[in-house]
Design a protein around this motif. Structure first.
Motif, mmCIF file in Angstrom:
data_model
loop_
_atom_site.group_PDB
_atom_site.id
_atom_site.type_symbol
_atom_site.label_atom_id
_atom_site.label_comp_id
_atom_site.label_asym_id
_atom_site.label_seq_id
_atom_site.Cartn_x
_atom_site.Cartn_y
_atom_site.Cartn_z
ATOM 1 N N GLU A 191 0.826 -1.208 0.000
ATOM 2 C CA GLU A 191 0.000 0.000 0.000
ATOM 3 C C GLU A 191 0.859 1.258 0.000
ATOM 4 O O GLU A 191 0.461 2.283 -0.563
ATOM 5 C CB GLU A 191 -0.944 -0.003 1.202
ATOM 6 N N ASP A 235 1.677 1.868 -3.490
ATOM 7 C CA ASP A 235 0.492 2.411 -4.173
ATOM 8 C C ASP A 235 0.327 3.898 -3.888
ATOM 9 O O ASP A 235 -0.021 4.681 -4.783
ATOM 10 C CB ASP A 235 -0.761 1.661 -3.732
ATOM 11 N N ALA A 236 0.564 4.292 -2.635
ATOM 12 C CA ALA A 236 0.417 5.692 -2.254
ATOM 13 C C ALA A 236 1.446 6.564 -2.970
ATOM 14 O O ALA A 236 1.131 7.673 -3.435
ATOM 15 C CB ALA A 236 0.553 5.850 -0.740
ATOM 16 N N GLN A 262 2.874 5.868 -5.829
ATOM 17 C CA GLN A 262 2.489 5.907 -7.235
ATOM 18 C C GLN A 262 1.344 6.894 -7.474
ATOM 19 O O GLN A 262 1.317 7.606 -8.487
ATOM 20 C CB GLN A 262 2.086 4.518 -7.716
ATOM 21 N N GLU A 263 0.403 6.953 -6.535
ATOM 22 C CA GLU A 263 -0.697 7.906 -6.641
ATOM 23 C C GLU A 263 -0.171 9.337 -6.575
ATOM 24 O O GLU A 263 -0.684 10.230 -7.280
ATOM 25 C CB GLU A 263 -1.713 7.656 -5.526
ATOM 26 N N ILE A 295 1.087 10.240 -9.966
ATOM 27 C CA ILE A 295 -0.021 10.561 -10.875
ATOM 28 C C ILE A 295 -0.534 11.975 -10.618
ATOM 29 O O ILE A 295 -0.776 12.751 -11.550
ATOM 30 C CB ILE A 295 -1.151 9.523 -10.720
ATOM 31 N N LYS A 296 -0.687 12.315 -9.343
ATOM 32 C CA LYS A 296 -1.164 13.656 -8.996
ATOM 33 C C LYS A 296 -0.160 14.718 -9.416
ATOM 34 O O LYS A 296 -0.538 15.815 -9.847
ATOM 35 C CB LYS A 296 -1.444 13.736 -7.491
ATOM 36 N N VAL A 300 -2.997 11.181 0.619
ATOM 37 C CA VAL A 300 -3.375 9.895 0.012
ATOM 38 C C VAL A 300 -3.442 8.802 1.076
ATOM 39 O O VAL A 300 -4.387 8.008 1.122
ATOM 40 C CB VAL A 300 -2.358 9.506 -1.093
#
Length: 289
Positions: A29, A32-33, A35-36, A39-40, A63
Motif C-alpha cells: 500500500e 500504491d500511495a 504511485q498515486e 499521478i497527482k 493519500v
C-alpha cells in the motif's frame, strides 16, 4: 520537461516510501500511495511549487489518510488484528533500498502502536514528529486548525509513550547475542534458560493470518518457545526493521518470521508472522535453507 520532473520525483521516492510505510504499515500500500502521488504530480501545475519535496510529502500524507479511512470503514476486523508488514533485510544489514525506510529505526513494536492510532492522529504524529512537517502544513490535510492539529499529534504522542517499554538495545551484535541464547535454550529444551533470557513481562504476538494471538509473561512464552524449538533451530538470521530476527525456511520458502525486541540484555517482545502466503508476498533477502 516531463523527464526532468520524473528525475526530481525519483530523488524523493525513498523519502516518500518511508512516509507512506509509517502511515500505512503495508509495503504494497505504501508503494500504491507513492504511485498515486506521481499521478497527482503529473496532473498538477507545479510552476509555483518552490519545495517539491514538501509538496510531495503532504500529497502522500493526504493519500495515506484517505487509504486509512477507507481501510477502517470497510474492514470487518479491528486494525489491531494484524501485524504491520515488516522490512526484512540480510543479517549484515546491507540493503540500500530499505535504508531510508528504516533511517529512524522504526521498529516493528512502534509500528504496532502506530496502527492503533486514529487516522488523523497517525498522520499528525508521523508527519510532525517523524518528518518535521509543520502543523500549518498538516492542518489543511486533516481539515483542522493548526492548534487542533497540534492536539491530534499530542494525543498520539501520549499514546505512543504510554505503550513504550524499555529502550531497545541499539547494538545489533548485542541483540543477536541475546537472541542466540534464546534459540540455544529453545533447541536444548532448557526452560530455565529460556526464562532467564526473557523479560518477566515479555509479550509475544503471533499473526497467523486469521487472527493475532497474544501471550504475556516469561513462563508462558518460554513454554510456547519449547513447542516450536525445532523450527527455531532451522531458522536463518535476518534483520526485521533493523532489529534481530529469524526466518524459518522450508524448500527455499519462508514459513515463519520472528522479530525480537531486546532491552537490558533480555527479550521484551517477540513478533511472529506465521502466514506463509503473506510471507511469500513480502520482499526478502536471498534465503538458503
Amino acid at each position: 520537461m516531463h523527464e526532468t520532473l520524473a528525475d526530481r520525483f525519483e530523488e524523493h521516492r525513498p523519502h516518500l516510501r518511508a512516509v507512506a510505510y509509517r502511515m500505512l504499515g503495508s509495503l504494497s500500500e505504501a508503494e500504491d500511495a507513492v504511485q498515486e502521488a506521481w499521478i497527482k504530480l503529473g496532473r498538477a501545475d507545479t510552476a509555483e511549487v518552490r519545495n517539491l519535496g514538501g509538496w510531495l510529502t503532504t500529497v502522500v500524507g493526504r493519500v495515506c489518510l484517505d487509504m486509512l479511512r477507507s481501510r477502517a470503514s470497510r474492514r470487518e476486523e479491528p486494525l489491531e488484528q494484524r501485524l504491520p508488514d515488516p522490512v526484512v533485510t540480510g543479517a549484515d544489514g546491507a540493503d540500500p533500498e530499505h535504508e531510508a525506510m528504516l533511517a529512524d529505526s522504526v521498529g516493528l513494536a512502534l509500528m504496532v502502536v502506530l496502527q492503533t492510532l486514529a487516522p488523523a492522529e497517525r498522520l499528525a504524529f508521523v508527519l510532525h514528529d517523524m518528518f518535521a512537517v509543520s502543523f500549518d502544513e498538516i492542518a489543511p490535510i486533516v481539515d483542522r486548525s493548526p492548534a487542533a492539529t497540534r492536539q491530534l499529534a499530542s494525543r498520539a504522542r501520549r499514546r505512543v509513550r504510554a505503550a513504550e517499554g524499555p529502550a531497545p538495545e541499539p547494538d545489533p551484535g548485542r541483540q543477536r547475542k541475546v537472541v542466540d541464547a534464546f534459540l540455544a535454550a529453545a533447541r536444548g529444551g532448557d526452560f530455565d534458560a529460556l526464562v532467564a533470557v526473557l523479560d518477566p513481562d515479555v509479550l509475544l504476538r503471533a499473526d497467523t493470518g486469521t487472527d493475532l494471538r497474544l501471550l504475556r509473561g516469561a513462563a508462558a512464552v518460554a513454554g510456547q518457545a519449547l513447542t516450536f524449538r525445532n523450527a527455531a533451530g532451522a531458522g536463518l538470521p535476518v534483520l526485521v526493521n533493523g532489529a534481530a530476527g529469524l526466518v524459518n525456511v522450508s524448500d527455499g520458502r519462508p514459513r515463519g518470521l520472528l522479530a525480537f525486541t531486546v532491552a537490558g540484555d533480555r527479550i521484551v517482545e517477540i513478533d511472529i508472522i506465521a502466514d506463509p502466503a503473506r510471507l511469500a508476498a513480502l520482499p526478502m533477502p536471498p534465503l538458503r535453507g
